[in-house]
Design a protein around this motif. Structure first.
Motif, PDB file in Angstrom:
ATOM      1  N   ILE A  45       0.869  -1.179   0.000  1.00 13.72           N
ATOM      2  CA  ILE A  45       0.000   0.000   0.000  1.00 13.72           C
ATOM      3  C   ILE A  45       0.903   1.226   0.000  1.00 13.72           C
ATOM      4  CG2 ILE A  45      -1.838   1.250   1.195  1.00 13.72           C
ATOM      5  CD1 ILE A  45      -2.638  -1.365   2.525  1.00 13.72           C
ATOM      6  N   ASN A  46       0.829   2.020  -1.053  1.00 10.98           N
ATOM      7  CA  ASN A  46       1.693   3.197  -1.203  1.00 10.98           C
ATOM      8  C   ASN A  46       3.178   2.849  -1.061  1.00 10.98           C
ATOM      9  OD1 ASN A  46      -0.630   4.704  -1.466  1.00 10.98           O
ATOM     10  ND2 ASN A  46      -0.593   5.500   0.608  1.00 10.98           N
ATOM     11  N   GLY A  47       3.536   1.651  -1.489  1.00  9.25           N
ATOM     12  CA  GLY A  47       4.929   1.219  -1.411  1.00  9.25           C
ATOM     13  C   GLY A  47       5.319   0.579  -0.095  1.00  9.25           C
ATOM     14  N   TYR A  48       4.427   0.605   0.901  1.00 11.46           N
ATOM     15  CA  TYR A  48       4.721   0.008   2.207  1.00 11.46           C
ATOM     16  C   TYR A  48       4.284  -1.456   2.226  1.00 11.46           C
ATOM     17  CZ  TYR A  48       5.069   4.863   3.863  1.00 11.46           C
ATOM     18  OH  TYR A  48       5.414   6.178   4.033  1.00 11.46           O
ATOM     19  N   ILE A 207      29.024  15.811  -1.313  1.00 12.48           N
ATOM     20  CA  ILE A 207      28.619  15.906   0.089  1.00 12.48           C
ATOM     21  C   ILE A 207      28.382  14.493   0.622  1.00 12.48           C
ATOM     22  CG2 ILE A 207      26.893  16.773   1.701  1.00 12.48           C
ATOM     23  CD1 ILE A 207      28.477  19.009   0.456  1.00 12.48           C
ATOM     24  N   SER A 208      29.074  14.117   1.703  1.00 10.57           N
ATOM     25  CA  SER A 208      28.916  12.777   2.286  1.00 10.57           C
ATOM     26  C   SER A 208      27.594  12.685   3.042  1.00 10.57           C
ATOM     27  CB  SER A 208      30.077  12.479   3.245  1.00 10.57           C
ATOM     28  OG  SER A 208      31.291  12.422   2.535  1.00 10.57           O
ATOM     29  N   VAL A 209      26.860  11.628   2.777  1.00 10.68           N
ATOM     30  CA  VAL A 209      25.594  11.386   3.475  1.00 10.68           C
ATOM     31  C   VAL A 209      25.533   9.919   3.888  1.00 10.68           C
ATOM     32  CG1 VAL A 209      24.302  13.203   2.279  1.00 10.68           C
ATOM     33  CG2 VAL A 209      24.354  10.915   1.303  1.00 10.68           C
ATOM     34  N   LEU A 210      24.731   9.630   4.889  1.00  7.01           N
ATOM     35  CA  LEU A 210      24.481   8.255   5.320  1.00  7.01           C
ATOM     36  C   LEU A 210      23.084   7.847   4.894  1.00  7.01           C
ATOM     37  CD1 LEU A 210      25.964   7.997   8.936  1.00  7.01           C
ATOM     38  CD2 LEU A 210      26.667   6.671   6.940  1.00  7.01           C
ATOM     39  N   GLY A 211      22.974   6.712   4.212  1.00  8.56           N
ATOM     40  CA  GLY A 211      21.671   6.180   3.838  1.00  8.56           C
ATOM     41  C   GLY A 211      21.276   5.078   4.801  1.00  8.56           C
ATOM     42  N   VAL A 212      19.988   4.990   5.118  1.00  4.47           N
ATOM     43  CA  VAL A 212      19.488   3.968   6.048  1.00  4.47           C
ATOM     44  C   VAL A 212      18.397   3.166   5.361  1.00  4.47           C
ATOM     45  CG1 VAL A 212      18.389   3.555   8.279  1.00  4.47           C
ATOM     46  CG2 VAL A 212      19.994   5.437   8.037  1.00  4.47           C
ATOM     47  N   PHE A 213      18.485   1.832   5.438  1.00  2.00           N
ATOM     48  CA  PHE A 213      17.436   0.967   4.904  1.00  2.00           C
ATOM     49  C   PHE A 213      16.304   0.852   5.924  1.00  2.00           C
ATOM     50  CE2 PHE A 213      21.072  -0.636   2.419  1.00  2.00           C
ATOM     51  CZ  PHE A 213      20.515  -0.573   1.145  1.00  2.00           C
ATOM     52  N   ASP A 214      15.073   1.110   5.485  1.00  2.00           N
ATOM     53  CA  ASP A 214      13.926   1.111   6.398  1.00  2.00           C
ATOM     54  C   ASP A 214      12.669   0.861   5.578  1.00  2.00           C
ATOM     55  OD1 ASP A 214      11.915   1.614   8.204  1.00  2.00           O
ATOM     56  OD2 ASP A 214      12.616   3.591   8.802  1.00  2.00           O
ATOM     57  N   THR A 215      12.050  -0.310   5.757  1.00  2.00           N
ATOM     58  CA  THR A 215      10.861  -0.636   4.959  1.00  2.00           C
ATOM     59  C   THR A 215       9.643   0.191   5.347  1.00  2.00           C
ATOM     60  OG1 THR A 215      10.226  -2.413   6.487  1.00  2.00           O
ATOM     61  CG2 THR A 215      11.640  -3.016   4.634  1.00  2.00           C
ATOM     62  N   GLY A 216       9.708   0.882   6.486  1.00  3.75           N
ATOM     63  CA  GLY A 216       8.591   1.725   6.905  1.00  3.75           C
ATOM     64  C   GLY A 216       8.731   3.169   6.481  1.00  3.75           C
ATOM     65  N   GLN A 217       9.671   3.434   5.576  1.00  2.00           N
ATOM     66  CA  GLN A 217       9.918   4.803   5.126  1.00  2.00           C
ATOM     67  C   GLN A 217      10.058   4.804   3.610  1.00  2.00           C
ATOM     68  OE1 GLN A 217       9.963   8.260   4.711  1.00  2.00           O
ATOM     69  NE2 GLN A 217      10.529   8.184   6.875  1.00  2.00           N
ATOM     70  N   ASN A 218       9.216   5.591   2.926  1.00  3.80           N
ATOM     71  CA  ASN A 218       9.269   5.653   1.462  1.00  3.80           C
ATOM     72  C   ASN A 218      10.520   6.353   0.957  1.00  3.80           C
ATOM     73  OD1 ASN A 218       7.125   4.232   0.498  1.00  3.80           O
ATOM     74  ND2 ASN A 218       5.691   5.936   0.542  1.00  3.80           N
ATOM     75  N   GLY A 219      11.089   7.220   1.737  1.00  3.79           N
ATOM     76  CA  GLY A 219      12.275   7.959   1.323  1.00  3.79           C
ATOM     77  C   GLY A 219      12.356   9.272   2.071  1.00  3.79           C
ATOM     78  N   ILE A 239      13.074  20.748  -5.117  1.00  8.51           N
ATOM     79  CA  ILE A 239      11.740  20.387  -4.638  1.00  8.51           C
ATOM     80  C   ILE A 239      10.832  20.190  -5.852  1.00  8.51           C
ATOM     81  CG2 ILE A 239       9.763  21.147  -3.279  1.00  8.51           C
ATOM     82  CD1 ILE A 239      11.736  22.854  -1.626  1.00  8.51           C
ATOM     83  N   SER A 240      10.227  18.999  -5.939  1.00  7.03           N
ATOM     84  CA  SER A 240       9.410  18.694  -7.114  1.00  7.03           C
ATOM     85  C   SER A 240       7.925  18.564  -6.803  1.00  7.03           C
ATOM     86  CB  SER A 240       9.898  17.397  -7.772  1.00  7.03           C
ATOM     87  OG  SER A 240       9.802  16.307  -6.872  1.00  7.03           O
ATOM     88  N   GLY A 241       7.527  18.737  -5.532  1.00  3.19           N
ATOM     89  CA  GLY A 241       6.112  18.648  -5.182  1.00  3.19           C
ATOM     90  C   GLY A 241       5.936  18.209  -3.746  1.00  3.19           C
ATOM     91  N   THR A 242       4.730  17.763  -3.410  1.00  2.00           N
ATOM     92  CA  THR A 242       4.431  17.234  -2.073  1.00  2.00           C
ATOM     93  C   THR A 242       3.689  15.914  -2.210  1.00  2.00           C
ATOM     94  OG1 THR A 242       2.366  18.510  -1.997  1.00  2.00           O
ATOM     95  CG2 THR A 242       4.307  19.524  -1.007  1.00  2.00           C
ATOM     96  N   ASP A 243       3.817  15.064  -1.195  1.00  3.92           N
ATOM     97  CA  ASP A 243       3.125  13.782  -1.225  1.00  3.92           C
ATOM     98  C   ASP A 243       1.768  13.903  -0.540  1.00  3.92           C
ATOM     99  OD1 ASP A 243       3.598  13.784   1.513  1.00  3.92           O
ATOM    100  OD2 ASP A 243       5.163  12.244   1.425  1.00  3.92           O
TER     101      ASP A 243
END
Length: 256
Positions: A45-48, A207-219, A239-243
């Motif tokens: 549902i919505n990717g979740y 720019i260094s960033v940390l990515g986290v895997f989380d199935t409860g987060q779309n991004g 910024i391309s819009g809002t969800d």
């Protein structure tokens, strides 16, 4: 329908019911996995990813959220839990606050694959009405990391299933969990304070960033103010819009 046909139908129904009863696996007190491998059908549902089930006779869906530490946490806005006791407060990655309650006992949690937990003790719950409002109205709560402690898992978004494999040195050697799969990439990750937050080191236009895997987060992209200004000036983040929840959607130019 003749009497012979009716008798034949009743025999089929009897066999089917017996098979269903035989496939049920009932466990007591603690909601954790048992067995060498366990498969749960999922619904997206919505990717979740959601796992269908029922709590004390109330049917619905659990969000499979690897970013949630607790094994199972129930939505006491949907399920009547009159003896819950407030323990603490919490906040989700999306910024929704809620009270964390505890329940001495929960009579039954049942899943569609035949796994049943009864007389569960010290089960967490909270008012997850935000999931009901924005994702699915029959959200039963969360299934989190501690539910599958000691197991590998394979989340199949195409065939709508999640399979858990008991981790062992022998299994890691023979890699039976990759049977029928084509490995496209291997991504190394690290764990810091939280075992349910596997982190990957990335670079966003230098720019260094940390990515986290989380199935409860779309991004989600969180930047400190100086980095955010640099990337916006370069056009690397736009910024391309809002969800549907009102959060900003970002377009990212390059991520390595």
């Amino acid at each position: 329908m003749t009497r012979i046909q009716l008798t034949y139908l009743l025999v089929i129904l009897s066999i089917t019911c017996s098979a269903t009863r035989a496939s049920a696996q009932i466990f007591e007190k603690t909601p954790v996995l048992h067995g060498d491998s366990v498969l749960f059908p999922i619904m997206l549902i919505n990717g979740y990813p959601f796992i269908l089930g029922a709590v004390n006779g109330v049917s619905g869906k659990f969000m499979f959220d690897t970013g949630y530490r607790t094994s199972i946490s129930l939505n006491d806005n949907l399920i009547s839990l009159p003896n819950k006791k407030t323990k603490n407060t919490g906040i989700t990655g999306s910024g929704h606050g809620f009270k964390i309650n505890t329940n001495d006992t929960v009579r039954e949690v049942r899943f569609t694959n035949g796994v049943i937990y009864r007389n569960l003790e010290n089960i967490s719950s909270g008012n997850y009405d935000f999931l009901q409002n924005y994702v699915t109205p029959d959200c039963l709560g969360y299934i989190g990391h501690d539910f599958f402690t000691g197991y590998l898992f394979k989340l199949d978004y195409i065939h709508r299933k999640v399979t858990f494999y008991k981790s062992s040195a022998e299994r890691n050697k023979r890699k039976d969990f990759l049977k029928g799969e084509k490995v496209l990439a291997v991504i190394n990750f690290e764990n810091r304070k939280l075992p349910n937050h596997p982190m990957v080191r990335l670079s966003l236009d230098g720019i260094s960033v940390l990515g986290v895997f989380d199935t409860g987060q779309n991004g989600l992209l969180q930047l400190d103010e100086p980095s955010g200004k640099i990337l916006k000036r370069l056009g690397s983040v736009q910024i391309s819009g809002t969800d549907s929840g009102g959060d900003r959607i970002l377009a990212i130019k390059s991520l390595i």
